[in-house]
Design a protein around this motif. Sequence first.
Motif, PDB file in Angstrom:
ATOM      1  N   LEU A 271      -7.126 -43.043 -66.897  1.00  0.00           N
ATOM      2  CA  LEU A 271      -7.684 -41.713 -66.648  1.00  0.00           C
ATOM      3  C   LEU A 271      -7.816 -41.463 -65.153  1.00  0.00           C
ATOM      4  O   LEU A 271      -7.578 -40.348 -64.666  1.00  0.00           O
ATOM      5  N   ALA A 272      -8.186 -42.498 -64.403  1.00  0.00           N
ATOM      6  CA  ALA A 272      -8.231 -42.381 -62.946  1.00  0.00           C
ATOM      7  C   ALA A 272      -6.845 -42.103 -62.381  1.00  0.00           C
ATOM      8  O   ALA A 272      -6.696 -41.310 -61.436  1.00  0.00           O
ATOM      9  N   ALA A 273      -5.821 -42.735 -62.961  1.00  0.00           N
ATOM     10  CA  ALA A 273      -4.447 -42.456 -62.535  1.00  0.00           C
ATOM     11  C   ALA A 273      -4.078 -41.003 -62.797  1.00  0.00           C
ATOM     12  O   ALA A 273      -3.416 -40.356 -61.977  1.00  0.00           O
ATOM     13  N   GLN A 274      -4.519 -40.473 -63.933  1.00  0.00           N
ATOM     14  CA  GLN A 274      -4.269 -39.068 -64.259  1.00  0.00           C
ATOM     15  C   GLN A 274      -4.851 -38.151 -63.184  1.00  0.00           C
ATOM     16  O   GLN A 274      -4.159 -37.270 -62.662  1.00  0.00           O
ATOM     17  N   PHE A 275      -6.095 -38.364 -62.818  1.00  0.00           N
ATOM     18  CA  PHE A 275      -6.745 -37.490 -61.846  1.00  0.00           C
ATOM     19  C   PHE A 275      -6.160 -37.676 -60.441  1.00  0.00           C
ATOM     20  O   PHE A 275      -6.013 -36.710 -59.689  1.00  0.00           O
ATOM     21  N   PHE A 276      -5.826 -38.905 -60.086  1.00  0.00           N
ATOM     22  CA  PHE A 276      -5.256 -39.145 -58.759  1.00  0.00           C
ATOM     23  C   PHE A 276      -3.886 -38.495 -58.614  1.00  0.00           C
ATOM     24  O   PHE A 276      -3.602 -37.825 -57.607  1.00  0.00           O
ATOM     25  N   LEU A 277      -3.034 -38.675 -59.608  1.00  0.00           N
ATOM     26  CA  LEU A 277      -1.701 -38.088 -59.528  1.00  0.00           C
ATOM     27  C   LEU A 277      -1.771 -36.565 -59.587  1.00  0.00           C
ATOM     28  O   LEU A 277      -1.009 -35.875 -58.880  1.00  0.00           O
ATOM     29  N   GLU A 278      -2.672 -36.041 -60.380  1.00  0.00           N
ATOM     30  CA  GLU A 278      -2.839 -34.588 -60.438  1.00  0.00           C
ATOM     31  C   GLU A 278      -3.302 -34.047 -59.080  1.00  0.00           C
ATOM     32  O   GLU A 278      -2.878 -32.972 -58.650  1.00  0.00           O
ATOM     33  N   TRP A 279      -4.149 -34.804 -58.402  1.00  0.00           N
ATOM     34  CA  TRP A 279      -4.579 -34.429 -57.051  1.00  0.00           C
ATOM     35  C   TRP A 279      -3.394 -34.428 -56.092  1.00  0.00           C
ATOM     36  O   TRP A 279      -3.267 -33.532 -55.250  1.00  0.00           O
ATOM     37  N   CYS A 280      -2.521 -35.421 -56.226  1.00  0.00           N
ATOM     38  CA  CYS A 280      -1.324 -35.477 -55.367  1.00  0.00           C
ATOM     39  C   CYS A 280      -0.422 -34.273 -55.592  1.00  0.00           C
ATOM     40  O   CYS A 280       0.151 -33.727 -54.632  1.00  0.00           O
ATOM     41  N   PHE A 281      -0.265 -33.843 -56.852  1.00  0.00           N
ATOM     42  CA  PHE A 281       0.587 -32.703 -57.137  1.00  0.00           C
ATOM     43  C   PHE A 281       0.085 -31.433 -56.447  1.00  0.00           C
ATOM     44  O   PHE A 281       0.870 -30.532 -56.135  1.00  0.00           O
ATOM     45  N   ILE A 282      -1.221 -31.383 -56.207  1.00  0.00           N
ATOM     46  CA  ILE A 282      -1.809 -30.195 -55.583  1.00  0.00           C
ATOM     47  C   ILE A 282      -1.881 -30.326 -54.069  1.00  0.00           C
ATOM     48  O   ILE A 282      -1.579 -29.375 -53.332  1.00  0.00           O
ATOM     49  N   ARG A 283      -2.246 -31.516 -53.573  1.00  0.00           N
ATOM     50  CA  ARG A 283      -2.587 -31.693 -52.158  1.00  0.00           C
ATOM     51  C   ARG A 283      -1.455 -32.223 -51.296  1.00  0.00           C
ATOM     52  O   ARG A 283      -1.631 -32.323 -50.076  1.00  0.00           O
ATOM     53  N   VAL A 284      -0.330 -32.577 -51.868  1.00  0.00           N
ATOM     54  CA  VAL A 284       0.798 -33.086 -51.077  1.00  0.00           C
ATOM     55  C   VAL A 284       1.905 -32.035 -51.094  1.00  0.00           C
ATOM     56  O   VAL A 284       2.711 -31.986 -52.037  1.00  0.00           O
ATOM     57  N   PRO A 285       1.973 -31.179 -50.069  1.00  0.00           N
ATOM     58  CA  PRO A 285       2.955 -30.075 -50.076  1.00  0.00           C
ATOM     59  C   PRO A 285       4.404 -30.543 -50.104  1.00  0.00           C
ATOM     60  O   PRO A 285       5.282 -29.804 -50.558  1.00  0.00           O
ATOM     61  N   TRP A 286       4.651 -31.761 -49.626  1.00  0.00           N
ATOM     62  CA  TRP A 286       6.026 -32.261 -49.600  1.00  0.00           C
ATOM     63  C   TRP A 286       6.611 -32.335 -51.008  1.00  0.00           C
ATOM     64  O   TRP A 286       7.822 -32.163 -51.189  1.00  0.00           O
ATOM     65  N   LEU A 287       5.771 -32.568 -51.999  1.00  0.00           N
ATOM     66  CA  LEU A 287       6.258 -32.708 -53.365  1.00  0.00           C
ATOM     67  C   LEU A 287       6.858 -31.411 -53.893  1.00  0.00           C
ATOM     68  O   LEU A 287       7.797 -31.437 -54.688  1.00  0.00           O
ATOM     69  N   TYR A 288       6.301 -30.262 -53.486  1.00  0.00           N
ATOM     70  CA  TYR A 288       6.837 -28.985 -53.945  1.00  0.00           C
ATOM     71  C   TYR A 288       7.520 -28.209 -52.821  1.00  0.00           C
ATOM     72  O   TYR A 288       7.571 -26.987 -52.827  1.00  0.00           O
ATOM     73  N   ASN A 289       8.043 -28.979 -51.831  1.00  0.00           N
ATOM     74  CA  ASN A 289       8.833 -28.409 -50.733  1.00  0.00           C
ATOM     75  C   ASN A 289       8.082 -27.325 -49.958  1.00  0.00           C
ATOM     76  O   ASN A 289       8.654 -26.331 -49.520  1.00  0.00           O
ATOM     77  N   TYR A 290       6.780 -27.536 -49.796  1.00  0.00           N
ATOM     78  CA  TYR A 290       5.934 -26.639 -49.007  1.00  0.00           C
ATOM     79  C   TYR A 290       5.991 -25.198 -49.511  1.00  0.00           C
ATOM     80  O   TYR A 290       5.847 -24.245 -48.732  1.00  0.00           O
TER      81      TYR A 290
END
Length: 358
Positions: free
Chosen positions: A138-157
């Motif tokens: 569950l911690a992995a779920q929340f951490f990865l979900e946070w990355c999807f939102i807070r790391v602009p590189w993942l969605y090409n800014y």
Amino acid sequence: MFYREAGQFKTNYVSDQAIFPILQDRIGVILIVVAAYVAVPWINNDFLTNAVMIPFLIFALAAIGLNLVTGYAGLLSLGTGAFMGVGAYACYKLTSLFPNVNILIWVIASGFVSAAVGAIFGLPAVRIKGFYLAIATLAAQFFLEWCFIRVPWLYNYNISGAIEVPQRELFGIIVTGPRATAETRYFVVLTIVIVMTLIASNLVHGRIGRMWMAVRDMDIAAELMGIRLLPTKLLAFAVSSFYCGVAGALLVFLWYGGAEATTFSINQSFFVLFMVIIGGLGSILGSYLGAALIFILPIILRIVPPELGLPIHAATVEHITFMTVGALIVFFLIVEPAGLARLWQVAKQKLRVWPFPY
């Protein structure tokens, strides 16, 4: 009367360990596959293809992935949605960086990226299990979900924070993007799901599957028998995450056409978990049955009542769906923990000995 094993002799170990040892089962599976390739396109209904068949196949693949780690290896995971997101974002980045490479290669490659992430987050499984392992995933779920939102590189800014699927072709046929037809996307998804289902079925019926089930039943006894717990558990998490990653890539590239981080929230993880519980833990068939029931049920509730002169609001359909799914989960946990797959096995056994009661 037609479902009998009489006269079907097994003269070698290969036939004795076959996935479908009974001739009628093999014929039934072939007929289902032929119907999937012929009947659905022949109906030529975009609603059936887009709203029912494509998502059903994708979620069945995700359910198979979760079933491998939870049903066969006995390691409870609540991060399915996040691992699907890893596959979707990995496929998006790879497609953006290498636009001339075949899109199917990146769909499969995204599964390997998700497998690597799943193996990393599966490391706590070596020391903890049960409820504590569920909290770790569950911690992995929340951490990865946070990355999807807070790391602009993942969605090409992208300003919107969403990933948008580009148009890609396969042998000159458009398979992704707004111009891709529903029939083309359906054939691609169906082929990938069938191939990966065969691979999963061979895994669980072979040495790896027996190792997973030994760890699930009693890990201490499995270790005394010579099974190494660390590689076995990490392999279960990696293979499960691989399937979930491919399912996530298919979800975005061949169904949604785009997605945001909320698409892979904890609700998605529970959605797939409910499919596995209702369909049957430790069963490939159960993954399909659970996905069919949970995903197609809301569609039936939207279509059937108006046809009977009972118009139901969309919000009411959603509430009825949640109540029905909850009631089914409680029912199966109490009456038949093995789910719909076990009911199907019992029905087959009755047919094999009918009309005799034993």
